[in-house]
Design an enzyme around this catalytic site. Structure first.
Site, PDB file in Angstrom:
ATOM      1  N   TYR A 188      -6.085   0.810  -4.295  1.00  0.00           N
ATOM      2  CA  TYR A 188      -6.089   0.582  -2.841  1.00  0.00           C
ATOM      3  C   TYR A 188      -5.487  -0.795  -2.562  1.00  0.00           C
ATOM      4  O   TYR A 188      -4.586  -0.937  -1.729  1.00  0.00           O
ATOM      5  CB  TYR A 188      -7.513   0.666  -2.281  1.00  0.00           C
ATOM      6  CG  TYR A 188      -7.601   0.271  -0.827  1.00  0.00           C
ATOM      7  CD1 TYR A 188      -7.082   1.086   0.165  1.00  0.00           C
ATOM      8  CD2 TYR A 188      -8.184  -0.942  -0.448  1.00  0.00           C
ATOM      9  CE1 TYR A 188      -7.142   0.716   1.508  1.00  0.00           C
ATOM     10  CE2 TYR A 188      -8.253  -1.320   0.889  1.00  0.00           C
ATOM     11  CZ  TYR A 188      -7.730  -0.488   1.862  1.00  0.00           C
ATOM     12  OH  TYR A 188      -7.782  -0.857   3.182  1.00  0.00           O
ATOM     13  N   ALA A 193      -3.557  -2.530  -4.439  1.00  0.00           N
ATOM     14  CA  ALA A 193      -2.132  -2.535  -4.809  1.00  0.00           C
ATOM     15  C   ALA A 193      -1.283  -1.838  -3.744  1.00  0.00           C
ATOM     16  O   ALA A 193      -0.169  -2.274  -3.439  1.00  0.00           O
ATOM     17  CB  ALA A 193      -1.944  -1.851  -6.158  1.00  0.00           C
TER      18      ALA A 193
END
Ligand code: NAP
Length: 250
Positions: free
Chosen positions: A151, A153
């Site tokens: 998430y 990233a």
């Protein structure tokens, strides 16, 4: 002609709940005409009931053709497009030990690919209107998030797209910015499949950690999206604005 907020046509993805609903209503209240997008018709209908300037379109942004369909629908209805708010997104609790290719692909399709395809489809219209894109990131777009690394990233990717597109489109007068909310009341944790007891525990933990002592309300986030998209913000581009009750400072 001097453009005002009231003249504008705005697409808001994920408008059926949480932050997206607040964004759609706030733009409509400013006089803009809004196309709210999401998968659940009933949820979008609830949003549309809040203001007559809100029209809705059901679309699943996991589908490759959805972006063009969404942009075409706004243009067919109002013959212009000024603002694209890439708000739809999902979180995923996914420790490395439980990470799978399918879940990574699903998360990135919604959080990274869909905003990219929407921006691509909107671009000819935004060039004409000298419009603007606002991407909804997260505090965790620029902070680590153990247990939900992908998430974080995906939001980091969205922030980097924001900066790169800002440079790429500056010559066209198209501004691109991002808003990075901290923990805000919405359906996101439930939509991630977490049981109610876990959701409540996460919310309590977050409220305790936030310097201002509570989670945010969707309206408190939406108001800053309007500021970023406002035609008067003529010299603001490529920025990520964090609205998180001070969480980022810790
Ligand atoms: N709430 C927070 O604490 C927080 C913090 C930082 C950032 N954010 C970001 O804020 C944005 C809005 O989230 P939220 O917190 O308001 O959560 P939310 O209430 O779950 O809203 C997400 C919206 O996205 C829509 N959506 C999900 N998958 C979709 C798909 N495949 N196609 C079309 N629409 C889809 C959902 O509608 P349907 O299910 O009807 O499709 C829903 O209305 C997200 O990008 C999120 O990552 C939230």
């Amino acid at each position: 002609m001097t453009e005002t907020s009231a003249d504008r046509v705005v697409i808001v993805t994920g408008a059926g709940s949480g932050i997206g609903r607040a964004i759609a209503v706030a733009f409509a209240q400013s006089g803009a005409r809004v196309l709210g997008v999401g998968r659940r018709q009933a949820a979008l209908h609830e949003t549309a009931k809040r203001h007559p300037n809100i029209a809705t379109l059901t679309a699943d942004l996991h589908d490759r053709d959805a972006a063009q369909t969404v942009v075409d629908a706004a243009f067919a209805r109002w013959q212009r497009l000024d603002v694209l708010v890439n708000n739809a997104g999902a979180t995923a609790v996914m420790p490395l030990a439980e990470t799978s290719a399918d879940r990574i692909a699903e998360l990135f399709t919604l959080n990274v690919t869909a905003p990219s395809l929407l921006a691509h489809a909107a671009l000819p219209h935004l060039r004409r209107s000298r419009g603007t894109i606002v991407n909804v990131s997260s505090t965790y777009g620029h902070r680590p998030l153990p247990g939900a690394a992908h998430y974080a990233a995906s939001k980091a990717a969205l922030e980097q797209l924001t900066r790169s597109w800002a440079l790429e489109l500056a010559a066209d007068g198209v501004r691109v910015n991002a808003l990075a909310p901290g923990p805000t009341e919405s359906e996101a944790l439930t939509a991630a499949g977490l049981p109610d007891t876990v959701v409540e525990q996460i919310k309590q933990d977050e409220a305790t950690r936030i310097p201002l002592g509570r989670r945010g309300e969707p309206d408190e986030v939406a108001t800053w999206i309007l500021h970023l998209a406002d035609p008067s913000a003529t010299w603001l581009t490529g920025q990520v604005l964090t609205i998180d009750g001070g969480l980022e400072l810790l």
